[in-house]
Structure formats: structure tokens, C-alpha cells
Design a protein around this motif. Structure first.
Motif, PDB file in Angstrom:
ATOM      1  N   LYS A   1       0.769  -1.152   0.021  1.00 41.32           N
ATOM      2  CA  LYS A   1       0.111   0.167  -0.231  1.00 41.32           C
ATOM      3  C   LYS A   1       0.893   1.186   0.085  1.00 41.32           C
ATOM      4  O   LYS A   1       0.636   2.274  -0.755  1.00 41.32           O
ATOM      5  CB  LYS A   1      -0.710  -0.094   1.216  1.00 41.32           C
ATOM      6  N   PHE A   2       1.982   1.317   0.959  1.00 43.35           N
ATOM      7  CA  PHE A   2       2.714   2.508   1.059  1.00 43.35           C
ATOM      8  C   PHE A   2       3.999   2.441   0.123  1.00 43.35           C
ATOM      9  O   PHE A   2       4.726   3.362   0.143  1.00 43.35           O
ATOM     10  CB  PHE A   2       3.072   2.715   2.508  1.00 43.35           C
ATOM     11  N   ARG A   3       4.158   1.456  -0.480  1.00 46.60           N
ATOM     12  CA  ARG A   3       5.479   1.136  -1.356  1.00 46.60           C
ATOM     13  C   ARG A   3       6.623   1.410  -0.500  1.00 46.60           C
ATOM     14  O   ARG A   3       7.553   2.113  -0.734  1.00 46.60           O
ATOM     15  CB  ARG A   3       5.530   2.141  -2.373  1.00 46.60           C
ATOM     16  N   SER A   4       6.790   0.739   0.873  1.00 42.73           N
ATOM     17  CA  SER A   4       7.593   0.970   1.660  1.00 42.73           C
ATOM     18  C   SER A   4       8.849   0.454   1.307  1.00 42.73           C
ATOM     19  O   SER A   4       8.880  -0.617   0.668  1.00 42.73           O
ATOM     20  CB  SER A   4       7.262   0.680   3.190  1.00 42.73           C
ATOM     21  N   ARG A   5       9.999   0.871   1.575  1.00 45.21           N
ATOM     22  CA  ARG A   5      11.424   0.393   1.308  1.00 45.21           C
ATOM     23  C   ARG A   5      11.898  -0.513   2.213  1.00 45.21           C
ATOM     24  O   ARG A   5      12.799  -1.273   2.037  1.00 45.21           O
ATOM     25  CB  ARG A   5      12.455   1.457   0.683  1.00 45.21           C
ATOM     26  N   GLY A   6      11.440  -0.250   3.503  1.00 40.77           N
ATOM     27  CA  GLY A   6      11.838  -1.252   4.524  1.00 40.77           C
ATOM     28  C   GLY A   6      10.899  -1.292   5.696  1.00 40.77           C
ATOM     29  O   GLY A   6       9.930  -0.554   5.753  1.00 40.77           O
ATOM     30  N   VAL A   7      10.984  -2.279   6.443  1.00 41.35           N
ATOM     31  CA  VAL A   7      10.252  -2.748   7.560  1.00 41.35           C
ATOM     32  C   VAL A   7      10.896  -3.075   8.765  1.00 41.35           C
ATOM     33  O   VAL A   7      12.210  -3.906   8.658  1.00 41.35           O
ATOM     34  CB  VAL A   7       9.266  -3.964   7.241  1.00 41.35           C
ATOM     35  N   ILE A   8      10.797  -2.490   9.901  1.00 40.94           N
ATOM     36  CA  ILE A   8      11.242  -2.978  11.222  1.00 40.94           C
ATOM     37  C   ILE A   8      10.465  -3.736  11.803  1.00 40.94           C
ATOM     38  O   ILE A   8       9.151  -2.994  12.215  1.00 40.94           O
ATOM     39  CB  ILE A   8      11.903  -1.691  11.857  1.00 40.94           C
ATOM     40  N   VAL A   9      10.676  -4.693  12.644  1.00 45.06           N
ATOM     41  CA  VAL A   9       9.841  -5.593  13.301  1.00 45.06           C
ATOM     42  C   VAL A   9      10.464  -5.463  14.643  1.00 45.06           C
ATOM     43  O   VAL A   9      11.572  -6.088  14.943  1.00 45.06           O
ATOM     44  CB  VAL A   9       9.650  -7.158  13.134  1.00 45.06           C
ATOM     45  N   ASP A  10       9.868  -4.838  15.727  1.00 43.82           N
ATOM     46  CA  ASP A  10      10.575  -4.531  17.108  1.00 43.82           C
ATOM     47  C   ASP A  10      10.176  -5.602  18.099  1.00 43.82           C
ATOM     48  O   ASP A  10       8.783  -5.722  18.306  1.00 43.82           O
ATOM     49  CB  ASP A  10      10.381  -3.297  17.643  1.00 43.82           C
ATOM     50  N   VAL A  11      10.842  -6.557  18.417  1.00 48.00           N
ATOM     51  CA  VAL A  11      10.186  -7.763  18.970  1.00 48.00           C
ATOM     52  C   VAL A  11      10.859  -7.440  20.571  1.00 48.00           C
ATOM     53  O   VAL A  11      10.923  -8.336  21.497  1.00 48.00           O
ATOM     54  CB  VAL A  11      10.828  -9.106  18.654  1.00 48.00           C
ATOM     55  N   THR A  12      11.113  -6.157  20.916  1.00 51.31           N
ATOM     56  CA  THR A  12      11.804  -5.880  22.307  1.00 51.31           C
ATOM     57  C   THR A  12      10.729  -6.755  23.572  1.00 51.31           C
ATOM     58  O   THR A  12      11.339  -7.248  24.371  1.00 51.31           O
ATOM     59  CB  THR A  12      11.668  -4.613  22.478  1.00 51.31           C
ATOM     60  N   ALA A  13       9.548  -6.807  23.297  1.00 47.99           N
ATOM     61  CA  ALA A  13       8.322  -7.091  24.420  1.00 47.99           C
ATOM     62  C   ALA A  13       8.310  -8.657  24.015  1.00 47.99           C
ATOM     63  O   ALA A  13       7.549  -9.084  25.046  1.00 47.99           O
ATOM     64  CB  ALA A  13       7.214  -6.405  24.174  1.00 47.99           C
ATOM     65  N   LEU A  14       8.833  -9.426  23.255  1.00 49.00           N
ATOM     66  CA  LEU A  14       8.825 -10.650  23.284  1.00 49.00           C
ATOM     67  C   LEU A  14       9.705 -11.479  24.340  1.00 49.00           C
ATOM     68  O   LEU A  14      10.839 -11.254  24.277  1.00 49.00           O
ATOM     69  CB  LEU A  14       8.996 -11.256  21.898  1.00 49.00           C
ATOM     70  N   ASP A  15       9.245 -12.381  25.183  1.00 50.40           N
ATOM     71  CA  ASP A  15      10.053 -12.859  26.173  1.00 50.40           C
ATOM     72  C   ASP A  15      10.414 -14.320  25.748  1.00 50.40           C
ATOM     73  O   ASP A  15      11.126 -14.907  26.295  1.00 50.40           O
ATOM     74  CB  ASP A  15       9.337 -12.901  27.394  1.00 50.40           C
ATOM     75  N   VAL A  16       9.776 -14.602  24.520  1.00 49.84           N
ATOM     76  CA  VAL A  16      10.124 -16.007  23.890  1.00 49.84           C
ATOM     77  C   VAL A  16       9.918 -15.749  22.469  1.00 49.84           C
ATOM     78  O   VAL A  16       9.050 -15.253  22.017  1.00 49.84           O
ATOM     79  CB  VAL A  16       9.171 -17.099  24.398  1.00 49.84           C
ATOM     80  N   MET A  17      10.950 -16.504  21.515  1.00 47.72           N
ATOM     81  CA  MET A  17      10.842 -16.652  20.468  1.00 47.72           C
ATOM     82  C   MET A  17      11.025 -17.910  20.221  1.00 47.72           C
ATOM     83  O   MET A  17      12.211 -18.615  19.990  1.00 47.72           O
ATOM     84  CB  MET A  17      11.918 -15.691  19.608  1.00 47.72           C
ATOM     85  N   ASP A  18       9.923 -18.788  19.977  1.00 46.17           N
ATOM     86  CA  ASP A  18      10.087 -20.091  19.348  1.00 46.17           C
ATOM     87  C   ASP A  18      10.268 -20.272  17.903  1.00 46.17           C
ATOM     88  O   ASP A  18      10.189 -19.452  17.318  1.00 46.17           O
ATOM     89  CB  ASP A  18       8.941 -20.722  20.103  1.00 46.17           C
TER      90      ASP A  18
END
Lengths: 120, 277, 133
Positions: free
Chosen positions: A38-55
């Protein structure tokens, strides 16, 4: 609870606020891919600071997101992985291979800016 | 009812009983690490807290006091047997004064003791356990400090950390190393880490795998790792065993590693003006 | 004396509940933050296996008792299809094999002990333990 996705110039920032169920993660994937288009974005940041588990499922989903975003010509950076989570991920064997990672939002944006400037 | 009488008696005779107790402590050669004035001062506090606990039947204040006292006297070298000893001596001194006071009335003495003994035992227990727990906590902290000291993560430049590893790496130490490094990366916002393994005593597949894991975990925090001190022979051996060194950025020696790190960070190493084409 | 906490696992929402329950118990037992995360991660994998392959099951948390050390025991049981080859499931290489596989090698690395009892068409019980350092 859908993950808030903010537009910051040419980039999108998805800030995960709390533990996500599998359904939430899938929803995130749809939302991010749609908004990049939709926005023709050039980059995406996914902020996972709040995740206490990444399975393994979370890691696979993030890799899927990065892959699909790349198909749209954009870069993905995962930021905010906590030391304990990074340690556990490596033990588990989920290393987010092929996906860029940075320490935090600031570093993530710097990385995207740099990629943007690089020729080719 | 009896308890109130007991407490009143202990308060009335506070000065004398406290003095007797301090004397018994000296005779038993306990708390030799402390001066007489200090002993008397602490004795006063302990006595008052003791009577307070007897009176109220609650032990939280005593527990807090015991921990506080332990915190103060442990660095002075006071040991468990001394603390248990002095509490038991106080118990004896107070019991003797009760015998003396109620010696005419055996039945009453018995009733008074029925009130006194369980409480006194509970107090002795509370103080001793409080002391031991505090001691154990101090020991754990010291061990942790020693472990941290033996593995310093050094910040040499902005965004650059150096981790020289020396000695034997067992799984526990390897893990602590990794945890320390990851925390260091976050705190110092490091983008490059140089891990020097020249001093590692025995490089085997286990240690190598820990190293690979550390490199991978560091990357997840956005840091690039350069491993220095890995001789070609050892590298070859590890590859033969099946360790995947492909993901590792290796440079011969520490100096070279630091230069490579600076290059990655964009620092200009003094340009060679003499470049001749 | 050993208290037992049970979490029913029916859907992906329960996966989060299970690992948060496990994390809380681990905190109470004195595990370090890193250990707590490792335990929570292992629970997440085990719970997901239940949801994916057995549709429903439960996870039971208890305190492990052994001489001087304390620890946590996590039992993930289901009445699902069972595991064909347990040995193989525990061996599949160092990295989790995409969407195939049960992630059990990873679970083993995260925990100290693992035991799997499985019968085809009957069900599976995975028991993992971790000890406080």
C-alpha cells in the motif's frame, strides 16, 4: 490484539507489544505485507523487544515476513531481541538465518538508511 | 498473661541481664572479631529485639534485624557458630534469671517456662537461619564476582567490544561467557565484537560449538563477531570434526582482529600516503 | 508437598498460557532469567506439537526433587497419533527443520533431561527436566 504498524517515512515499524499467539503472528504477516504494498515502503522494522520467547513458529513467521517483503523489493530488520531470548533461540536452533537483525529501533533505522544509500 | 509478666521482668532487668550476657559471650570467647563496645552495642539491640519478639509473638521485625545484623558482622569475619552461640547464651541467661525469680514457686516457674521456651527456641532459630541465609547469599555473590572477573568484556572503542578468553572453558563457563557478552553488547551498543581465543586451554568441538553459538546469538543482537587466535591447524581440525566455521569471521591475531573491527566500524586506519601505483 | 499445575492445551492461545505458567513456576523455583526463557521456549515447542499433531492434550508442571538441587519437571501429554521413530525425532541435525519435524532436538538442548514415551495411535508423553544451577 493486532500489532500496531506505523509509517515512518519510507519505512514501516511494527512494534510487538506483548506475547503473540500463532494467529496473531499470521495476522501480523498479512498486515505487514499488505501495508508494504500500500505504501510502497522500502523497509520494515519488526520490534520484538517485548517478546520474552521466540520459538520456532515465531522465527519461521519472521523469516516468511522477510521473504515476502523482499519479493516486494523491500528490506526487513528484526530489532530488540533480548539477550536471554537470543541465547534460547540459538539453543533451539532458530537463528533467523537470512534475516537482518539490529540491536534496537535506532540501529534498525540506521541499517535501513545505509542499505538505501548503497548502490544496486 | 504470663507472657506479659515475663516480658516485664526481662525489661526491668534489662541492664543487668544484658551485662551478664555480654560477660558470658566474652568468657566463651565468641565474637572475638569485635571490640567490647561493639559487642555491648549489638547486645543491646539483640536483647531489645529478642524481648520485642517474645512480647508480640511476631518474628518479622526480628528476621529483618537478623539479616541486617548479619550484613554488618559477616564482613567482620563472624562465623555461624558464634552467632548461634551467642543467641543460645542469651536464652540461657534469661532462663537462669527466671529460675532465680520463681524458685519459690515451682508450679509458676513451669508455666512461665511453658511460655518462654517455645518462643525462645523460635527466636534462636530465626536469628541463626537469618544469618546462614545471608552468609550463603554473600558467598554466591562472591562466586559470581569471581566468575565475572575472570572473563572481562572490555570496551575498547565505541561500539567495539573485546573478549579475551583465557583458560579452560567448561559448559558452565561457556554459557556465562555468552550471557555476559550478550549483555555487554546490549549495554555498550556494540556493533563489532572481537573474541580472542589464543589463551583457550583446550579447543575441542564442544568449545568450538559454544563459540559458534555465541557468534550466532551476537548476530541476533546486531553485532558482528571476529574470532582471533584460531590457528589454521585447529581450524582445520574443527572443520574435519564437522564444526561449521563458515559463519565465523576469523583473523589470525588480536591486533589484526581489532584493525578489521575498526575497518568494519568505518574508522579510518591511518591511510598509507605512500601508495605507489 | 510437590505442587502440580496443569494447563489444558487445545489451541494456539493455550501455548502462550502454558509457557507463561511455566515461566512463573521457574521464577519461583529460583531459575535465572536466561533459564526461565529457555524453559518457556521449550514449553512453547512442546505445546505447539500438541496443538499441531494431537489437537489437544495437557502440560503438567511440577517441582523436581533430588538431594540438594531443585528443578522443574514439564510433562507434555496428548492422545495424538504418536511418534513413528522417537530416536529419529531426537536426532534431526542441529537446526529445526522448517515446518517438518517436532523441534525435539532443540527442546533437548534447552533442557537438561528429556524422555519420550510414545505409542502410535495412542499418544505421546514428553517429560523434560531442568535443574537450577
Amino acid at each position: 490484539m493486532p500489532v500496531p504498524i506505523l509509517k515512518q517515512g519510507p519505512y514501516l515499524i511494527a512494534s510487538i507489544q506483548s506475547a503473540l499467539s500463532d494467529a496473531d503472528l499470521v495476522q501480523l504477516r498479512h498486515a505487514v505485507v499488505e501495508q508494504v504494498g500500500k505504501f510502497r515502503s522500502r523497509g520494515v522494522i519488526v520490534d520484538v523487544t517485548a517478546l520474552d520467547v521466540m520459538d520456532s513458529f515465531a522465527c519461521r513467521t519472521l523469516r516468511d515476513i522477510a521473504h515476502m517483503i523482499r519479493l516486494r523489493g523491500a528490506q526487513t530488520v528484526i530489532v530488540g531481541i533480548q539477550p536471554e531470548v537470543a541465547f534460547s533461540m540459538v539453543q533451539l536452533g532458530s537463528t533467523l538465518e537470512g534475516v537482518a537483525t539490529a540491536l534496537d529501533l535506532e540501529e534498525g533505522l540506521a541499517w535501513l538508511d545505509q542499505r538505501d544509500m548503497e548502490p544496486g | 498473661m504470663l507472657l506479659r509478666e515475663l516480658v516485664a521482668h526481662l525489661r526491668e532487668n534489662r541492664t543487668q541481664l544484658r551485662q551478664e550476657w555480654a560477660q558470658r559471650i566474652a568468657e566463651a570467647r565468641l565474637l572475638t572479631a569485635m571490640s567490647n563496645e561493639e559487642i555491648l552495642a549489638e547486645a543491646t539491640s539483640v536483647y531489645d529485639n529478642y524481648v520485642e519478639a517474645l512480647e508480640t509473638g511476631t518474628y518479622e521485625a526480628l528476621q529483618a534485624y537478623a539479616r541486617n545484623l548479619s550484613e554488618r558482622i559477616i564482613p567482620r569475619g563472624v562465623e555461624t557458630h558464634e552467632v548461634v552461640g551467642i543467641v543460645l547464651l542469651l536464652r540461657d541467661v534469661l532462663a537462669r534469671s527466671l529460675f532465680a525469680k520463681y524458685q519459690e514457686d515451682f508450679a509458676k516457674l513451669n508455666r512461665i517456662l511453658d511460655a518462654y521456651e517455645p518462643a525462645a527456641n523460635r527466636i534462636a532459630n530465626t536469628v541463626a537461619v537469618g544469618f546462614v541465609q545471608e552468609r550463603e547469599r554473600v558467598i554466591r555473590e562472591q562466586q559470581e564476582a569471581i566468575r565475572e572477573l575472570s572473563t572481562p568484556v572490555l570496551q575498547v572503542r565505541e561500539r567495539l567490544l573485546i573478549l579475551p578468553i583465557i583458560g579452560v572453558i567448561d559448559p558452565l563457563r561457556a554459557r556465562q561467557l555468552t550471557e555476559q557478552l550478550l549483555r555487554g553488547i546490549r549495554t555498550n551498543r556494540a556493533k563489532v565484537v572481537v573474541i580472542d581465543i589464543t589463551g583457550v586451554a583446550a579447543m575441542d568441538s564442544h568449545v568450538a560449538n559454544h563459540l559458534v553459538q555465541t557468534v550466532e546469538a551476537s548476530r541476533l543482537l546486531g553485532a558482528t563477531v571476529i574470532v582471533t587466535g584460531l590457528s589454521p591447524e585447529i581450524a582445520q581440525t574443527l572443520v574435519t570434526i564437522g564444526v561449521d566455521l563458515g559463519k565465523m569471521n576469523t583473523v589470525g591475531d588480536l591486533q589484526g582482529g581489532i584493525e578489521e573491527a575498526e575497518r568494519l566500524l568505518g574508522y579510518r586506519v591511518t591511510p598509507n600516503k605512500e601508495e605507489k601505483l | 508437598m510437590a505442587e502440580e499445575v496443569r494447563v489444558a492445551v487445545h489451541s494456539d492461545v493455550d501455548i502462550v498460557v502454558a509457557r507463561q505458567t511455566g515461566r512463573k513456576m521457574a521464577a519461583r523455583l529460583g531459575f535465572s532469567p536466561t533459564d526461565m526463557t529457555m524453559i518457556a521456549t521449550a514449553i512453547s515447542e512442546l505445546a505447539r506439537n500438541i496443538v499441531l499433531y494431537a489437537r489437544k492434550g495437557e502440560i503438567i508442571f511440577t517441582e523436581a526433587v533430588d538431594h540438594e538441587r531443585s528443578g522443574i519437571v514439564v510433562v507434555a501429554r496428548d492422545e495424538g497419533p504418536g511418534i513413528q521413530d522417537v530416536k529419529q525425532a531426537l536426532l534431526s541435525g542441529f537446526s529445526t527443520s522448517g515446518s517438518l519435524g517436532l523441534g525435539l532436538p532443540g527442546v533437548r538442548r534447552l533442557m537438561d533431561e528429556i524422555q519420550i514415551d510414545s505409542q502410535l495411535k495412542v499418544g505421546t508423553v514428553v517429560t523434560v527436566k531442568k535443574w537450577v544451577q
